[in-house]
Design an enzyme around this catalytic site. Structure first.
Site, PDB file in Angstrom:
ATOM      1  N   ARG C  99       0.829  -1.221   0.000  1.00  0.00           N
ATOM      2  CA  ARG C  99       0.000   0.000   0.000  1.00  0.00           C
ATOM      3  C   ARG C  99       0.860   1.266   0.000  1.00  0.00           C
ATOM      4  O   ARG C  99       0.569   2.235  -0.718  1.00  0.00           O
ATOM      5  CB  ARG C  99      -0.916  -0.017   1.230  1.00  0.00           C
ATOM      6  CG  ARG C  99      -1.893   1.122   1.354  1.00  0.00           C
ATOM      7  CD  ARG C  99      -3.065   1.040   0.383  1.00  0.00           C
ATOM      8  NE  ARG C  99      -2.828   1.776  -0.838  1.00  0.00           N
ATOM      9  CZ  ARG C  99      -3.210   1.389  -2.036  1.00  0.00           C
ATOM     10  NH1 ARG C  99      -3.854   0.246  -2.200  1.00  0.00           N
ATOM     11  NH2 ARG C  99      -2.937   2.105  -3.096  1.00  0.00           N
ATOM     12  N   LYS C 134       3.167  25.403  -3.804  1.00  0.00           N
ATOM     13  CA  LYS C 134       1.895  24.817  -3.344  1.00  0.00           C
ATOM     14  C   LYS C 134       1.973  23.294  -3.380  1.00  0.00           C
ATOM     15  O   LYS C 134       1.173  22.624  -4.048  1.00  0.00           O
ATOM     16  CB  LYS C 134       0.742  25.330  -4.207  1.00  0.00           C
ATOM     17  CG  LYS C 134       0.515  26.835  -4.065  1.00  0.00           C
ATOM     18  CD  LYS C 134      -0.693  27.313  -4.852  1.00  0.00           C
ATOM     19  CE  LYS C 134      -0.868  28.819  -4.648  1.00  0.00           C
ATOM     20  NZ  LYS C 134      -2.003  29.359  -5.404  1.00  0.00           N
ATOM     21  N   LYS C 166       6.908  39.668  -2.803  1.00  0.00           N
ATOM     22  CA  LYS C 166       5.491  39.819  -3.106  1.00  0.00           C
ATOM     23  C   LYS C 166       4.994  41.163  -2.583  1.00  0.00           C
ATOM     24  O   LYS C 166       5.716  41.891  -1.897  1.00  0.00           O
ATOM     25  CB  LYS C 166       4.720  38.661  -2.466  1.00  0.00           C
ATOM     26  CG  LYS C 166       5.227  37.292  -2.939  1.00  0.00           C
ATOM     27  CD  LYS C 166       4.180  36.223  -2.765  1.00  0.00           C
ATOM     28  CE  LYS C 166       4.632  34.959  -3.495  1.00  0.00           C
ATOM     29  NZ  LYS C 166       3.617  33.911  -3.461  1.00  0.00           N
ATOM     30  N   GLU C 196       6.993  40.138  -7.762  1.00  0.00           N
ATOM     31  CA  GLU C 196       5.620  39.911  -8.196  1.00  0.00           C
ATOM     32  C   GLU C 196       4.942  41.253  -8.472  1.00  0.00           C
ATOM     33  O   GLU C 196       4.990  42.143  -7.623  1.00  0.00           O
ATOM     34  CB  GLU C 196       4.873  39.165  -7.080  1.00  0.00           C
ATOM     35  CG  GLU C 196       3.418  38.885  -7.354  1.00  0.00           C
ATOM     36  CD  GLU C 196       2.686  38.461  -6.072  1.00  0.00           C
ATOM     37  OE1 GLU C 196       2.474  37.262  -5.888  1.00  0.00           O
ATOM     38  OE2 GLU C 196       2.338  39.349  -5.259  1.00  0.00           O
ATOM     39  N   ASP C 217       1.159  38.501 -11.863  1.00  0.00           N
ATOM     40  CA  ASP C 217       0.227  37.713 -11.060  1.00  0.00           C
ATOM     41  C   ASP C 217      -1.220  38.062 -11.377  1.00  0.00           C
ATOM     42  O   ASP C 217      -1.638  39.207 -11.255  1.00  0.00           O
ATOM     43  CB  ASP C 217       0.501  37.955  -9.566  1.00  0.00           C
ATOM     44  CG  ASP C 217      -0.310  36.998  -8.707  1.00  0.00           C
ATOM     45  OD1 ASP C 217      -0.276  35.790  -8.979  1.00  0.00           O
ATOM     46  OD2 ASP C 217      -0.980  37.475  -7.771  1.00  0.00           O
TER      47      ASP C 217
END
Lengths: 283, 283, 283, 283, 283, 283
Positions: C99, C134, C166, C196, C217
């Site tokens: 598994r 992410k 940012k 950004e 962005d």
């Protein structure tokens, strides 16, 4: 960039375990549990202090109630006989932590002090003194911090955050141009590529490869000057390899952007710092 | 006592993680996976070599199939230009491990070399050169090994394996005699007690306390001679505190049994050792 | 860059401990200790396979004697019903590891498959599909590997290997120019700076700041085209923010150098892969 | 059962180390050490929120003084544009923790959201939606928590807390009856035994074996109905194997007690959640 | 169920570190590095042996080349003077590992021996002797293994794999029925619920609650008989609380299914086992 | 020497993880999150209590807000029915920690109680009762603390803090004199050397070797008396090997300095200590 104490927590834990082992038999058997102490950290030499927050953290890891006050800040010039910080609280944890705290402080201050000498030697030139990966295993982040405290700058942190192609890598793939191309294809767009050259005839190929940085390894001052002219701003230029303190002005005068010094982190002399303890009333 | 590699495994793991991080992007992107390499470790200075088994272990941790052959053994005098060992195998792990292996080897050889200078300076006297707890945090066991390789002996390993009563401990409990009595009551019968004295008038009390070892801290040579006579064999005598290489013969002549030197582990200059790589046929 | 299994060893250990806990009570109570098994890993869907070496490692961590043979390699297009690998050996460890090995393989293949769809959508344009931070906590290195397997490229690995400024960072210091200047002063020469921007009027300032990379962005396609023209090659340009698979050709046509897609690592569907076991003669 | 944050502490540590590495060079170089920030976590999609206490813990691990206030609770239906929580405090740790906290929150909310869809599809039937061991390695406890938050129930936690006998185990020992008997003899009286059957003719033997639970693997709806009638309450019945959201009502109507869905934990789409930061006065 | 050595690897590592610390100074200084030894493990008492594979593992962790041969197997009755195993190989690792290997073997054999006495006392009755969670912290899995070796069975492994509702839990929620209902709603379908009752009037409520197992805590034999009749097979029945070896037949005669004995794991006497070493020719 | 809780932190973490695993499903599902509890720890037997600070730490590791008050101190004689401590706070963490805290307390108090019996048996003689290395792996520091609490003293802590030369070491090197000489040459001046002798004819050689301590292993009382006379104060004398409680006065009368008892740490009976919980108003 300051030092982030969370990043070095494991090393501090290791350091305390290593010294304390199954227990500090002297303090635990001789010093009463309720004894209080005031420890004064003082310098027995001249230099640049580095690591006071590390020392603070060491004491507080043994006892969060220890009151640690800095009298100077990292980066300041200190002198023989000068008090640097005071730790007050329960006597046992202060005595137990003393040696570990001082071992950090002495080594980091030694590195900052040595770095500041190289930086001073380069003053007047638009060149940065940088460190290398010749650090004490386990201490990379801390020693690079001490270099910054001493006025130096950092090279890459490890094998993971920049490409540095040396002769051996080149040998494995055939040419500088091919090596750089292979790396460029695979790395993130945020990363840069540095190439090491040892001979003058490698310089044009390094330029052609599009390397972001060219390291001149173990060249004499004349070769360096020639290489800098050849490169003509198409790449950042680093001088490297056995450069001594007394060589700095001449190397700086060649127009290189960076001078890297392995000795900063592997051959610094500890700055002599000790702790003097006075016992307070019991609590 | 040899070095037990199992005991330092965590430090080696830490060292490799610290340098490799999320991956060696240079080797992994530039060097073909099937490239072979032969790395020759050679000395660029004179000294006593220490740490060859550590270097061997570093290479094998990255790839158990690397073939590492020592050409000399720890403790041997080596000279500039001398080959020390050869590592053969897959090119990537050899290149990735190179810097970490050398960082261990350079530092440990630096300590062994410095120690051997102090030992030589004391030759002819029945005195041992010993280290202190002024070691690099995380490196205690390794650095004490390097001191032994250089011909020195070890002081206690940490706060846990012997009692060392300093002025601060004494202050907390009132007198040397009381401090020693408190410790003796609590420690295992296998452990010994050392007492630090800074003034001549403390010597008789230290003798009376029944301490096994008396440390003369920061005394001049005349005071040391006087103290040795006073102690008259009733305790082992250690000289300590800022003793330089040039002071050794005079200190040794006072008749002390041991001279402890903090600089051995906190101010040694790295011995310059590098690796030269030649690429073999691919496998 | 391949995946370096040493770097993910801790995650594999964690995964096995998490599933096995105090023991696999089914295998240990039902399956005889000397039973042998042959497990065939097969795909129940179409996609790009990734993680076969990870699966191999999982089996061998439970039993170094398991014989694992890959029938395909990471990066290959696989089809429903296709056999991917065979594990032969002692039945218990194969059943216990099954598994966990599949969980790695399914997730990584899912990411590689999704990435390959975005890469295909961008084909014909000189643009790279890249990932983001992410990722699934604990899986950063592995998931970024799966993106590469799928034909994508990586963005920075973490907060430590490149600067990405940012709007919040900018707000804290006043202006893009100041933020970039502060960063440039402090970071190693090997590191780059990305900024950004969310509005067109920020683009000229980003250019002026000397940022190496400019991230657009959440801009629409028209704004992106305009920004690319404005930047005119003075910085690498990354498009970011909610870009769907169907948007890729239009975004690619704007001339941006990079398109980053968070969904690659946080919203991929597992590729359905299972193991079918046949029991061999007992040993 | 709530989530016990102590149980996932190691994963949170790993997550932060993985992202921070040797330091957050952007925040540390750009943001002043004394800057304050207020971060508002808001949803950019509709779903069920899960993981707010995890996010809280992530911020407080970086700085125990961060003030984190939840505006909703785990399990609530949230909508696009809705604020979920506010984190106030020192700007650097908030910026450093942001991505890690969101990565946990997005994934867990994605799982809770998907689970709630399956639960809703089964409403009206006395059946539970349960998860499987097809979880992300390292995330077992967390993902099973998210399933509960979404209204689902948990299957066993690992190989250690219940017996689940699959065809491979049966093959190794000869028959279902023998396999169950072997397990029953060895396991604690607190543990139960589940048997997987794939064909109708295995059902009577599974009943006869005395298994506590019978899993119907990859059967169609008619077979399931027939099996449920055959079992007639003598064991709990679980439906398993590739069941899609649209299949739920029909499967539920067969009378099975449980429907297990691997996709809940290996194929959920992250819920889009972000953080918007405003800078406060400096402290 | 056998013992899975992987599961106890951390405890073995801890054990060796704890004893070896900075090094085995006796073996390392006295025994030549090339000396060979043959160690014979022999019993100085009568009992049931348990832990031979653990001892084997301890030796091989220090040196994978040690040749360890078992002369008996776990679970066998052994007698005073009987040889149990032979370890051959390099003398240093055998001497260093000796005490740790024996400490495991003595403790586990002590538990197996004590368990076998309780099992024998219950022979002829359809009752199982089971352990409790009164184990030595850190040793749970190992001690439960030793109980099985001695012929006993295990209760739950920890707080995580079964519900055991005690009076305190009941007090917190109001009634047994409510407590069981709350637990049943939340736990996986694979888990069971046990309820502790101390008074006869609690038995009917426990039955009504649908608990799978009812524990009769600290009841006398008459009460137990009455409770068993009342329960009448509707739940498994466990007798618990201060039951001595001499009480076993009477308790078993009440018809309970299980008798749990805390003393098996917290009050067993170590079986006296030692190692006798003969030195071989040097290698 | 007190116990230093930092030194045993890892064992406490291990103990809690081992019991809690993926979560305390009983408390978490049955007990409301806001329920409060008061737990009274009481003794069900007579003895010497040890480990109250350890129990305190266990509760606070689960919830720093638990209020733990000791009613007695380690080392006090306690009686059946006596309350030892009270823990107040949130019900869940108190219930979850209960068993682990008691397991520590019962075992350590058992050891302290047994030790105190041996110490009482030796009263009137100038002899110390000491422990051995026959401790429970993982518990060395804690068990040696319990011995001190019971009035005993400690032998060496591990293989690292004193030399103990046994017959096997002697066999490897030829003679006691050679073995002691080899050790003395290599160990720190702070360490001592103990030699084990089994026959009277070894005693003179042990004396001649200059060993600091001589252990008389498995000798009868007459031989011991003779050996003590022979040694005549030239070394500390330890009696060892299978000495039972009833033998203590006779052995003490021989004039040995130390009697070591392995049973103190490997065969102590747990002192019966339990916790009774009353539920408070909810918070």
């Amino acid at each position: 960039m300051d030092i982030d104490l969370r990043v070095i927590r494991d090393l501090l834990e290791t350091a305390l375990r290593e010294d304390i082992g199954s227990g500090d038999i002297t303090s635990d058997s001789v010093v009463p549990a309720d004894a209080l102490a005031k420890g004064t950290i003082l310098s027995k030499g001249d230099g640049i202090v580095a690591g006071l927050d590390v020392a603070d953290e060491v004491f507080r890891m043994l006892d969060p109630k220890v009151d640690f006050r800095k009298l100077v800040s990292d980066g300041e010039q200190i002198h023989q006989g000068q008090d640097l910080a005071i730790a007050k609280g329960s006597a046992r944890p202060i005595l137990t932590a003393e040696r570990t705290a001082l071992n950090f402080l002495q080594r980091l201050s030694g590195i900052a002090t040595m770095t500041s000498q190289y930086v001073r030697a380069a003053s007047g030139y638009p060149v940065k003194i940088i460190d290398t990966r010749k650090t004490t295993p386990g201490w990379r982040v801390l020693e690079k911090y001490a270099v910054r405290v001493g006025g130096g700058h950092n090279h890459r942190f490890g094998l993971y955050d920049a490409v540095l192609i040396k002769d051996n890598h080149i040998a494995a793939v055939g040419s500088i141009v091919d090596a750089v191309a292979r790396a460029r294809e695979r790395i993130p767009h945020t990363m840069t590529i540095e190439v090491e050259v040892k001979r003058m005839d490698q310089v044009p190929e390094a330029i052609k490869s599009g390397a972001d940085i060219i390291m001149l390894d173990n060249m004499d001052v004349d070769m360096m000057s020639q290489a800098v002219r050849l490169i003509g701003g198409k790449a950042v230029v680093e001088a490297s390899g056995g450069i001594r303190l007394e060589d700095i002005p001449a190397v700086a005068a060649t127009g290189v952007d960076l001078i890297s010094i392995g000795a900063l982190t592997n051959s610094a002399i500890a700055l002599d710092i000790s702790m003097s303890i006075s016992t307070l009333e019991r609590c």
